[in-house]
Structures are given as C-alpha cells and as structure tokens.
Design a protein around this motif. Structure first.
Motif, PDB file in Angstrom:
ATOM      1  N   ALA A 110      69.668 -29.754 -15.329  1.00 43.38           N
ATOM      2  CA  ALA A 110      68.553 -30.405 -14.755  1.00 43.38           C
ATOM      3  C   ALA A 110      68.358 -31.568 -15.449  1.00 43.38           C
ATOM      4  N   TYR A 165      65.413 -35.141 -15.500  1.00 38.93           N
ATOM      5  CA  TYR A 165      64.265 -35.397 -14.776  1.00 38.93           C
ATOM      6  C   TYR A 165      63.761 -36.534 -15.515  1.00 38.93           C
ATOM      7  N   SER A 173      55.775 -40.879 -14.648  1.00 33.51           N
ATOM      8  CA  SER A 173      55.368 -39.789 -13.757  1.00 33.51           C
ATOM      9  C   SER A 173      55.252 -39.996 -12.382  1.00 33.51           C
ATOM     10  N   ASP A 174      55.426 -39.155 -11.499  1.00 38.54           N
ATOM     11  CA  ASP A 174      55.301 -39.332 -10.155  1.00 38.54           C
ATOM     12  C   ASP A 174      53.835 -39.812  -9.894  1.00 38.54           C
ATOM     13  N   GLN A 178      64.897 -42.056  -8.407  1.00 37.98           N
ATOM     14  CA  GLN A 178      65.497 -40.595  -8.429  1.00 37.98           C
ATOM     15  C   GLN A 178      66.759 -40.751  -9.498  1.00 37.98           C
ATOM     16  N   SER A 187      67.327 -35.269  -9.990  1.00 38.09           N
ATOM     17  CA  SER A 187      65.902 -34.932 -10.013  1.00 38.09           C
ATOM     18  C   SER A 187      65.237 -34.878  -8.960  1.00 38.09           C
ATOM     19  N   GLU A 188      63.838 -34.473  -8.724  1.00 35.58           N
ATOM     20  CA  GLU A 188      62.875 -34.936  -7.738  1.00 35.58           C
ATOM     21  C   GLU A 188      63.038 -36.291  -7.616  1.00 35.58           C
TER      22      GLU A 188
END
Length: 144
Positions: A35, A37, A42-43, A119, A136-137
């Motif tokens: 993964a 990230y 932060s989002d 991303q 990542s998201e």
C-alpha cells in the motif's frame, strides 16, 4: 502549471527514454498487501504553497528507477488528473505525472491557488505499474 523542481527536471529526459523502452515489459507482481499513502497533506486540507508532500509505503521497498529488485518500486505523483494513466504502459513523465526515480519519498510542489487532486502510483524499475497496481486514494487539497 510548473510543479517539477530542478532535480526532477534533470532526470525527466532519461526517465522518458527509459519508459519508452519499457513498453514491451510485463507487469511486475506487487507483494500482497502492499500500500502507498500520503503522510502529508491530508485529504481536504487547506495548505499554502509551496506544498510539502510526504509519501508513505507499506509492504513494498523503494528502489531507484532502473534497479530491478524484487519487492520494490518507486513513487509517481499524479497531479490534477481525472483519469489514471494506462496501467499496462509505462507511466508518462510530465507536469501531471511526476516521477521520483531516484527513490525520493517526499517533494515540494509549487501549486497555484485553488483546489488540486493528488494520487500516488508505484512503478517498477521501468516505470510500469505493478500488478495489481499499488496506488493511494485520490486526495483533494486547497491551496490558499
């Protein structure tokens, strides 16, 4: 939009040339559970420019582009893209597909004020996304 720093500019020509040769290469398997990230930002975060972006990674090591080592890859930052690049081709190199072929795990971006999406997508030694892709998201940040 100019988001590539001088160190990245120097290596983009090499990266692009290496990517063109990689087209016939099959996808490198991704370790199970790998993964990638964002550590920062932060989002939904509101930031000022320049924006420091730090990458996090689990289950996959980092190796520079051109170094074929099992269980590794390097980061690519997708900036303000609506669609992912083709996952069966080398990741392009331009202002919207920023390569970190030296194994870097953070960068500083000069982004214009407004909303931006970010991303992360890991690539193997030839800039090919892994199979399955390690990405990542997509996050959205606002630059003041």
């Amino acid at each position: 939009m100019n988001i590539i720093n001088s160190t990245q500019r120097f290596s983009l020509g090499f990266i692009f040339a290496a990517s063109m040769v990689a087209g016939a290469h099959g996808a490198t398997p991704a370790p199970e559970g790998a993964a990638v990230y964002f550590v920062t930002p932060s989002d939904g975060q509101t930031v000022s420019t320049p924006v420091t972006v730090r990458f996090g990674l689990d289950g996959l090591g980092v190796a520079p582009a051109g170094v074929e080592r099992e269980g590794t890859g390097h980061h690519h930052l997708l900036v303000d893209l609506d669609d992912l690049p083709a996952l069966d081709q080398p990741i392009p190199a331009d202002d919207h597909h920023v390569h970190f072929g030296g194994g870097q795990t953070q960068t500083t971006l000069d982004l214009a004020p407004g909303e931006h999406t970010l991303q992360l997508l890991m690539g193997d030694y030839q800039h090919m996304p892994h199979e399955p892709p390690v990405m990542s998201e997509k996050i959205t940040i606002t630059v003041e």
